[in-house]
Scaffold this active site. Sequence first.
Site, mmCIF file in Angstrom:
data_model
loop_
_atom_site.group_PDB
_atom_site.id
_atom_site.type_symbol
_atom_site.label_atom_id
_atom_site.label_comp_id
_atom_site.label_asym_id
_atom_site.label_seq_id
_atom_site.Cartn_x
_atom_site.Cartn_y
_atom_site.Cartn_z
ATOM 1 N N CYS A 1 -60.263 -68.953 -13.899
ATOM 2 C CA CYS A 1 -59.484 -69.889 -13.285
ATOM 3 C C CYS A 1 -60.064 -69.980 -11.608
ATOM 4 C CB CYS A 1 -58.450 -70.195 -13.485
ATOM 5 S SG CYS A 1 -57.862 -70.297 -14.840
ATOM 6 N N GLU A 14 -63.432 -77.964 -10.975
ATOM 7 C CA GLU A 14 -64.278 -77.390 -12.063
ATOM 8 C C GLU A 14 -63.509 -77.227 -13.354
ATOM 9 O OE1 GLU A 14 -64.271 -73.320 -10.346
ATOM 10 O OE2 GLU A 14 -62.898 -72.615 -11.808
ATOM 11 N N CYS A 25 -54.922 -64.289 -9.799
ATOM 12 C CA CYS A 25 -55.729 -65.523 -10.375
ATOM 13 C C CYS A 25 -56.471 -66.104 -9.115
ATOM 14 C CB CYS A 25 -54.713 -66.596 -10.581
ATOM 15 S SG CYS A 25 -55.452 -67.958 -11.127
ATOM 16 N N CYS A 37 -54.174 -74.659 -6.158
ATOM 17 C CA CYS A 37 -53.081 -74.453 -7.039
ATOM 18 C C CYS A 37 -51.797 -73.764 -6.062
ATOM 19 C CB CYS A 37 -53.198 -73.510 -8.157
ATOM 20 S SG CYS A 37 -51.841 -73.116 -9.125
ATOM 21 N N CYS A 39 -62.140 -76.880 -20.921
ATOM 22 C CA CYS A 39 -60.802 -76.658 -20.090
ATOM 23 C C CYS A 39 -60.843 -77.365 -18.781
ATOM 24 C CB CYS A 39 -60.766 -74.781 -19.700
ATOM 25 S SG CYS A 39 -59.511 -74.342 -18.988
ATOM 26 N N CYS A 70 -50.109 -67.096 -8.212
ATOM 27 C CA CYS A 70 -50.202 -65.843 -9.256
ATOM 28 C C CYS A 70 -51.162 -64.749 -8.456
ATOM 29 C CB CYS A 70 -50.509 -66.171 -10.723
ATOM 30 S SG CYS A 70 -49.349 -67.198 -11.401
HETATM 31 N N1 SAH Z 1 -51.248 -72.778 -14.014
HETATM 32 C C1 SAH Z 1 -51.132 -72.656 -15.504
HETATM 33 C C2 SAH Z 1 -52.803 -73.150 -15.897
HETATM 34 C C3 SAH Z 1 -54.102 -72.240 -15.437
HETATM 35 S S1 SAH Z 1 -54.182 -70.682 -15.559
HETATM 36 C C4 SAH Z 1 -50.615 -71.292 -15.982
HETATM 37 O O1 SAH Z 1 -50.330 -70.699 -14.960
HETATM 38 O O2 SAH Z 1 -50.603 -71.049 -17.135
HETATM 39 C C5 SAH Z 1 -54.813 -70.436 -17.281
HETATM 40 C C6 SAH Z 1 -54.190 -68.845 -17.814
HETATM 41 O O3 SAH Z 1 -55.242 -68.011 -17.283
HETATM 42 C C7 SAH Z 1 -53.077 -68.383 -17.485
HETATM 43 O O4 SAH Z 1 -52.272 -67.809 -18.401
HETATM 44 C C8 SAH Z 1 -53.334 -67.496 -16.275
HETATM 45 O O5 SAH Z 1 -52.370 -66.547 -15.912
HETATM 46 C C9 SAH Z 1 -54.672 -67.091 -16.803
HETATM 47 N N2 SAH Z 1 -55.470 -66.525 -15.678
HETATM 48 C C10 SAH Z 1 -55.599 -66.579 -14.387
HETATM 49 N N3 SAH Z 1 -56.776 -66.027 -13.881
HETATM 50 C C11 SAH Z 1 -57.113 -65.105 -14.905
HETATM 51 C C12 SAH Z 1 -58.184 -63.917 -14.621
HETATM 52 N N4 SAH Z 1 -58.631 -63.704 -13.571
HETATM 53 N N5 SAH Z 1 -58.575 -63.377 -15.898
HETATM 54 C C13 SAH Z 1 -57.748 -63.667 -16.931
HETATM 55 N N6 SAH Z 1 -56.869 -64.882 -17.172
HETATM 56 C C14 SAH Z 1 -56.363 -65.597 -16.116
#
Ligand code: SAH
Length: 339
Positions: A329, A88, A115, A108, A101, A112
């Site tokens: 994401c 996406e 996420c 992935c 984006c 985390c």
């Molecule tokens: N893998 C990379 C890029 C993808 S995530 C990274 O970890 O930076 C992009 C950003 O969105 C990251 O800071 C991530 O921690 C954050 N993110 C992921 N899920 C989220 C959510 N549900 N709400 C807000 N931010 C989120």
Amino acid sequence: MTDIYGLTLKKLADKLTELGEKPSRADIIFPAVYGELARSFDGLPLKQETLCTLAENFSFGGPECIEKLVSETADKYLFRLSDGNTIESVLMKHEFGYNVCVSTQVGCNMGCRFCASGRLKKVRDLTVSEMVGQLIHIRRDIGTRLGGISVMGIGEPLENLANVLDFIDIAQYPKGFDIGIKHITLSTCGLVPGIYKLADSSAPVNLAVSLHAPDDALRRTIMPSANKYALNDIIAAARYYSEKNNRRVTFEYVMLDGVNDSDECAARLAELISGLNCYVNIIRYNPTDGSPFSCSPHERIMSFYDILKKHGIGVTMRRELGASVNAACGQLRAASLGG
Ligand code: SAH
């Protein structure tokens, strides 16, 4: 057949040489493919023979868009790849322009806990064409130029750095997307060797590091990658990045209610990054289905913000774009797969 969207200008020139054509033809092909968004080589000011060679050897690939969710501030595109996997992209509609984006992997592996992307394990890296194809489709769809790119969709871009660098090279091409490196931001969860590699690469874009906690113990409870890379090493890499490229580094910090949002966390964060050419981007948590976390209340976020400010740290708060289109994401993809 070679997918044209997978080649940088230099790689296309090399390929043309291989085919017995003049490499300088790439300077005619690239503006057509990326400036005019041509879908074939028909009509290019080249000899018929050359046009035949091009048609016989190059295809126009890129993923197929299978769903689009529209909102006032952000549109989300779901794409199907040639192997059936889905990815996406999000189009963010800021007052000052459009930003896309892009995703860099199918799924992935960073895991985390807050996420949605990580709920679907990594299947593979995206090819250059699959990243370029996201821009091509969206650029055609909106009919106007893109102001910037965030390499922060699904996936960990530093795990797929070689392809990401080629993608950035193509995105910068002046007679095409023409997006300068100052308008491209790459976000990583903090893979230290990758940060150094990007710092020393030909495309030192804006670097954003997902910090989300001011100490290793807390960070390890929400980000498994913290078991591999300690904060001190991440900060040292960010400092190198900033000094080498004379750039301000962004630290992303997602506000998780009762987890990482205390005044003490704010003070420790300020101490951790003090003296660095950086700012903190405070992100409201966008709760995903089944997530054990929720977003900190407004007053908590403001208190956190004030403490950072008092310590002289630059702070921004990301506007909440696209919550209604599942823009966090991996949310659309997870929903489409029932994940
Ligand atoms: N893998 C990379 C890029 C993808 S995530 C990274 O970890 O930076 C992009 C950003 O969105 C990251 O800071 C991530 O921690 C954050 N993110 C992921 N899920 C989220 C959510 N549900 N709400 C807000 N931010 C989120």
